[in-house]
Design a protein around this motif. Structure first.
Motif, PDB file in Angstrom:
ATOM      1  N   GLU A  21       0.831  -1.207   0.000  1.00 46.88           N
ATOM      2  CA  GLU A  21       0.000   0.000   0.000  1.00 46.88           C
ATOM      3  C   GLU A  21       0.867   1.260   0.000  1.00 46.88           C
ATOM      4  O   GLU A  21       0.604   2.207  -0.746  1.00 46.88           O
ATOM      5  CB  GLU A  21      -0.924  -0.001   1.220  1.00 46.88           C
ATOM      6  N   LYS A  42       1.096   3.951  -3.322  1.00 44.63           N
ATOM      7  CA  LYS A  42       0.613   5.334  -3.186  1.00 44.63           C
ATOM      8  C   LYS A  42       1.712   6.192  -2.561  1.00 44.63           C
ATOM      9  O   LYS A  42       1.622   6.594  -1.400  1.00 44.63           O
ATOM     10  CB  LYS A  42      -0.663   5.355  -2.358  1.00 44.63           C
ATOM     11  N   ASN A  49       2.510   9.217  -2.735  1.00 43.37           N
ATOM     12  CA  ASN A  49       2.161  10.557  -2.256  1.00 43.37           C
ATOM     13  C   ASN A  49       1.370  10.516  -0.951  1.00 43.37           C
ATOM     14  O   ASN A  49       1.150  11.537  -0.323  1.00 43.37           O
ATOM     15  CB  ASN A  49       1.366  11.316  -3.313  1.00 43.37           C
ATOM     16  N   GLY A  50       0.926   9.323  -0.576  1.00 44.96           N
ATOM     17  CA  GLY A  50       0.175   9.165   0.659  1.00 44.96           C
ATOM     18  C   GLY A  50       1.098   9.076   1.859  1.00 44.96           C
ATOM     19  O   GLY A  50       2.312   8.957   1.731  1.00 44.96           O
ATOM     20  N   TRP A  89      -4.291   6.862   7.759  1.00 40.57           N
ATOM     21  CA  TRP A  89      -3.764   6.859   6.389  1.00 40.57           C
ATOM     22  C   TRP A  89      -4.372   8.046   5.654  1.00 40.57           C
ATOM     23  O   TRP A  89      -5.593   8.231   5.666  1.00 40.57           O
ATOM     24  CB  TRP A  89      -4.130   5.559   5.686  1.00 40.57           C
ATOM     25  N   ASN A 113      -4.191  10.090   1.812  1.00 40.60           N
ATOM     26  CA  ASN A 113      -3.687  10.069   0.446  1.00 40.60           C
ATOM     27  C   ASN A 113      -4.326  11.219  -0.334  1.00 40.60           C
ATOM     28  O   ASN A 113      -5.554  11.293  -0.442  1.00 40.60           O
ATOM     29  CB  ASN A 113      -4.021   8.734  -0.226  1.00 40.60           C
ATOM     30  N   GLU A 115      -5.821  13.289  -3.281  1.00 45.24           N
ATOM     31  CA  GLU A 115      -6.478  12.973  -4.549  1.00 45.24           C
ATOM     32  C   GLU A 115      -6.663  14.291  -5.302  1.00 45.24           C
ATOM     33  O   GLU A 115      -6.105  15.308  -4.919  1.00 45.24           O
ATOM     34  CB  GLU A 115      -7.804  12.257  -4.280  1.00 45.24           C
ATOM     35  N   TRP A 144      -8.606  14.637   0.096  1.00 46.17           N
ATOM     36  CA  TRP A 144      -7.681  13.659   0.672  1.00 46.17           C
ATOM     37  C   TRP A 144      -8.492  12.464   1.135  1.00 46.17           C
ATOM     38  O   TRP A 144      -9.525  12.619   1.793  1.00 46.17           O
ATOM     39  CB  TRP A 144      -6.922  14.259   1.851  1.00 46.17           C
TER      40      TRP A 144
END
Length: 175
Positions: free
Chosen positions: A51, A55, A57-58, A76, A78, A80, A85
């Motif tokens: 995971e 991702k 950038n998360g 968590w 991430n 978008e 987010w």
């Protein structure tokens, strides 16, 4: 509150907490476990690594009272499109619940996203987790009317015990 991005040294505690918070049983279990819905591990070391790699950038935030203290929670985030987010894996140690720690961690995660240009938080919750959905609604989240399918056949999240699962989408403005 020390809220910082996860490092590899945290992985074992993160996996243990996620599995306890989502799938724990007995007297020490969380109020919102997925008992009767999904069984097995919620997270493994390999799925956590996948995971994070998928991702880049998360960020998985870990929360401790002191740098060397026990893991209290995770969130968590991430980014978008359009300032939205995604929020997931919001966990708090079950033995520390009922002390408003979940809402404290949620507000800190929202602040983290807002400080980085976020204007909305989006999340998905299994439609049958009515108590958890209500908890988020009390924090200002609303159902968008959108749904997402449950990933049947992909047991990285565990083994579903029902054949009617899907996620509902909740959102909230954070600015």
């Amino acid at each position: 509150m020390i809220l910082r991005p996860v490092v590899e040294a945290d992985f074992a505690e993160v996996v243990a907490l996620a599995n306890l918070a989502y799938r724990g049983t007995g007297a020490g279990a969380s109020w919102n476990v997925e008992e009767g819905i999904i069984e097995g591990q919620r997270l493994s070391d390999s799925s956590l690594r996948e995971e994070l790699a998928a991702k880049p950038n998360g960020v998985l935030l870990v929360w401790r009272d002191t740098e060397d203290g026990p893991l209290l929670g995770t969130a968590w985030l991430n980014p978008e499109a359009g300032g939205v987010w995604y929020l997931g894996l919001l966990t708090v140690r079950p033995d520390r619940q009922n002390r408003q720690l979940g809402r404290t961690l949620l507000a800190a995660a929202e602040g983290y996203a807002s400080e980085r240009g976020g204007t909305r938080i989006r999340m998905t919750v299994l439609h049958v987790r009515v108590g958890l959905i209500a908890w988020y609604e009390r924090r200002g989240y609303t159902k968008t009317g959108d749904t997402e399918p449950f990933p049947y056949g992909d047991e990285r999240l565990g083994k579903p015990l029902r054949d009617d699962l899907h996620f509902i989408v909740l959102e909230r403005e954070i600015v």
